[in-house]
Enzyme design. Structure first.
Site, PDB file in Angstrom:
ATOM      1  N   GLU A  48      29.738 -59.539  57.948  1.00 55.81           N
ATOM      2  CA  GLU A  48      29.644 -58.662  56.787  1.00 55.81           C
ATOM      3  C   GLU A  48      30.780 -59.055  55.852  1.00 55.81           C
ATOM      4  OE1 GLU A  48      27.639 -54.744  58.817  1.00 55.81           O
ATOM      5  OE2 GLU A  48      29.822 -54.929  58.931  1.00 55.81           O
ATOM      6  N   ASP A  69      16.617 -48.567  57.380  1.00 57.97           N
ATOM      7  CA  ASP A  69      17.841 -47.864  57.770  1.00 57.97           C
ATOM      8  C   ASP A  69      17.545 -46.372  57.799  1.00 57.97           C
ATOM      9  OD1 ASP A  69      19.162 -50.368  57.647  1.00 57.97           O
ATOM     10  OD2 ASP A  69      19.433 -50.119  55.490  1.00 57.97           O
TER      11      ASP A  69
END
Length: 247
Positions: free
Chosen positions: A8, A128
């Protein structure tokens, strides 16, 4: 089952998020390119990158991501703020193995279907989920979509897979429940990639036996060295079951 070691990236650095909040990123003092190469050395066949700045419409990580794609020698699955056709096609042209989209699917589902048609097996849908609803805008906006119905809307699109994140489990710093991901995996024909479920190698072993789970993303657990990547990759490999002998 494919293990996707995950980077990330925020402002050129490796980070992980606290409770999914971009403003509360935990910084890891490692070199992103060297870390990506270490994934390959451990035996990874794929890796995943999330461009955290891309989620906010910024492109400061572009050169770094291009360098990683050029140097690792394995396919890279890339996510982070893909909202338009030209963004997707530009990164496919730059060598990204797959593109992960989320908000696009909620705002312009026909565009995702069309992109999947022209780039079969290169488009991945990220779902998500928080408190029973699909989240968009990088976990910041709660939609009215039910996860199962949202996934069903793309049943006929030639997606490479669906990444399912149980945000409730991911942000709770507790053992992730496989219940939600197991249920959704059973309701789609697309291979499902689990995110936020791996904290130890034992989690890898459990996930292997969930039907229709094709892979798992591992990020924070690798950075914190709670999981050894080589060990996780070995556990994820299919094993031959003993065969009874008949006389």
């Amino acid at each position: 089952m494919i293990i996707y070691p995950t980077l990330e990236l925020k402002q050129g650095k490796c980070v992980t998020l606290t409770r999914g909040r971009l403003e509360e990123a935990v910084l890891w003092h490692v070199d992103p390119v060297q870390t990506a190469r270490s994934f390959v050395e451990a035996g990874a066949e794929w890796m995943h990158i999330t461009d955290m700045d891309g989620l906010q419409g910024e492109n400061g990580n572009n050169e770094l991501i291009e360098e990683i794609i050029r140097t690792v020698g394995i396919p890279v699955q890339l996510g982070g703020g893909f909202r338009a056709r030209d963004q997707v096609e530009r990164w496919i042209d730059k060598g990204a193995g797959r593109i992960v989209v989320s908000t696009m699917a909620a705002h312009d589902p026909d565009l995702l279907r069309e992109l999947a048609k022209y780039h079969p097996d290169q488009m991945v849908l990220a779902v998500d989920i928080f408190e029973g609803s699909v989240m968009t805008e990088g976990w910041r906006s709660k939609s009215a979509f039910d996860p199962a119905e949202f996934i069903k809307a793309f049943d006929t699109a030639p997606l490479a897979g669906i990444i399912v994140t149980d945000i409730d489990a991911n942000i709770g710093d507790s053992d992730a429940s496989l219940g939600l991901i197991t249920r959704l995996a059973a309701e789609t024909r697309h291979p499902v990639i689990a995110r936020g479920t791996i904290r130890t190698v034992d989690d890898v072993a459990r996930l292997r036996y969930v039907p229709n789970i094709s892979g798992a993303l591992i990020g924070r657990a690798l950075m914190a060295r709670d999981v050894d990547l080589a060990e996780a990759l070995a556990i994820a490999q299919p094993s031959s079951e003993p065969t009874a002998e008949f006389t």
